[in-house]
Design a protein around this motif. Structure first.
Motif, mmCIF file in Angstrom:
data_model
loop_
_atom_site.group_PDB
_atom_site.id
_atom_site.type_symbol
_atom_site.label_atom_id
_atom_site.label_comp_id
_atom_site.label_asym_id
_atom_site.label_seq_id
_atom_site.Cartn_x
_atom_site.Cartn_y
_atom_site.Cartn_z
ATOM 1 N N SER A 1 1.016 -0.948 0.018
ATOM 2 C CA SER A 1 -0.096 0.118 -0.021
ATOM 3 C C SER A 1 1.007 1.229 -0.112
ATOM 4 N N SER A 2 0.277 2.405 -0.377
ATOM 5 C CA SER A 2 1.160 3.691 -0.475
ATOM 6 C C SER A 2 1.849 4.004 0.707
ATOM 7 N N LYS B 1 20.183 -7.732 -2.625
ATOM 8 C CA LYS B 1 19.039 -7.237 -1.530
ATOM 9 C C LYS B 1 18.358 -6.142 -2.373
ATOM 10 N N LEU B 2 16.977 -6.343 -2.297
ATOM 11 C CA LEU B 2 16.180 -5.356 -3.246
ATOM 12 C C LEU B 2 15.191 -4.716 -2.135
ATOM 13 N N ASP B 3 15.351 -3.343 -2.143
ATOM 14 C CA ASP B 3 14.326 -2.645 -1.345
ATOM 15 C C ASP B 3 13.321 -1.804 -2.306
ATOM 16 N N VAL B 4 12.087 -2.225 -2.048
ATOM 17 C CA VAL B 4 10.982 -1.707 -2.683
ATOM 18 C C VAL B 4 10.151 -0.842 -1.948
ATOM 19 N N SER B 5 9.920 0.522 -2.371
ATOM 20 C CA SER B 5 8.875 1.215 -1.431
ATOM 21 C C SER B 5 7.859 1.597 -2.474
ATOM 22 N N GLY C 1 1.885 6.931 -6.297
ATOM 23 C CA GLY C 1 1.901 5.877 -7.149
ATOM 24 C C GLY C 1 3.516 5.435 -7.592
ATOM 25 N N GLY C 2 3.717 4.137 -8.036
ATOM 26 C CA GLY C 2 5.006 3.965 -8.577
ATOM 27 C C GLY C 2 5.762 3.475 -7.391
ATOM 28 N N PHE C 3 7.118 3.164 -7.614
ATOM 29 C CA PHE C 3 7.985 2.606 -6.805
ATOM 30 C C PHE C 3 9.335 3.380 -6.483
ATOM 31 N N SER C 4 10.062 3.318 -5.480
ATOM 32 C CA SER C 4 11.251 3.628 -5.211
ATOM 33 C C SER C 4 11.979 2.503 -4.729
#
Ligand SMILES: [Zn+2]
Ligand SMILES: [Zn+2]
Length: 171
Positions: free
Chosen positions: A16-17, A49-53, A58-61
Motif C-alpha cells: 500500500s502507499s 538485496k532489493l528494497d521496494v517502497s 503511485g509507482g515505486f522507489s
C-alpha cells in the motif's frame, strides 16, 4: 540461496502507499567483454538485496545492493584477477512523473532486475581490471612478470650518439 530472478513483479507484492519491503533475490549478471577479453561475473547467481517502497503518488522507489567479482585476466600482468565490485543502485519509477521519474527497468509494474543489476554493475566496474592495486605488470622489453621478479632489469643499451662521439678523433 534464492532462485534465479530475471524479472520481478512489483505489483504482486501488494504494497500500500508508503509501504516498503526488503527482498533477497538471486540475479545472474552474465559476462563482459573488455579489451578483447572475456570476463565472468562471480558467483553465477549473485545475492541481491532489493528494497521496494510504494510511493504515495503511485509507482515505486527501488534500491538494489550486491557485491560480485569480475573474474578474468589482469590487464597489466595477464594473471588471474577477480576484483570485487560493490553496487548500491537506486531507481524511481512514478507513472506520469516525467523522464526523471521513469525507470527504464520498470515496465508496467514489472522490474527487469537482471538488466538493472547488469547495468549498475557495469557502471561500478573499475576501468582497469587488475590482480591487485599495485600489480607491477610485465616488462615492456621482454614480457617478464615483474610481480615475480621485482629486481628485473636490463642493461641500459649504450646510446649510439655517445658511441659516435667516441669515434671522433681529436687532433
Ligand atoms: Zn596483475
Ligand atoms: Zn625484461
Amino acid at each position: 540461496m534464492p532462485a534465479r530472478t530475471d524479472t520481478f513483479d512489483l505489483g504482486a507484492l501488494g504494497l500500500s502507499s508508503g509501504e516498503g519491503r526488503r527482498l533477497d533475490l538471486g540475479v545472474g549478471l552474465g559476462t563482459f567483454d573488455l579489451g578483447g577479453e572475456r570476463y565472468e561475473t562471480e558467483p553465477a547467481l549473485v545475492p541481491v538485496k532489493l528494497d521496494v517502497s510504494r510511493l504515495t503518488g503511485g509507482g515505486f522507489s527501488l534500491r538494489a545492493r550486491f557485491e560480485a567479482a569480475l573474474a578474468g585476466p589482469c590487464m597489466r600482468c595477464l594473471g588471474d584477477a577477480a576484483p570485487v565490485v560493490a553496487v548500491d543502485a537506486r531507481e524511481v519509477d512514478q507513472p506520469g512523473g516525467g523522464d526523471e521519474l521513469t525507470s527504464p527497468y520498470v515496465e508496467g509494474e514489472v522490474l527487469d532486475v537482471a538488466a538493472w543489476a547488469r547495468d549498475a554493475f557495469a557502471l561500478a566496474m573499475p576501468a582497469q581490471v587488475v590482480c591487485r592495486a599495485d600489480c607491477a605488470g610485465l616488462c615492456p622489453q621482454c614480457g617478464a612478470n615483474l610481480n615475480a621478479e621485482p629486481d628485473h632489469a636490463h642493461e641500459a643499451a649504450p646510446d649510439s650518439r655517445w658511441a659516435k662521439l667516441r669515434e671522433l678523433k681529436f687532433e
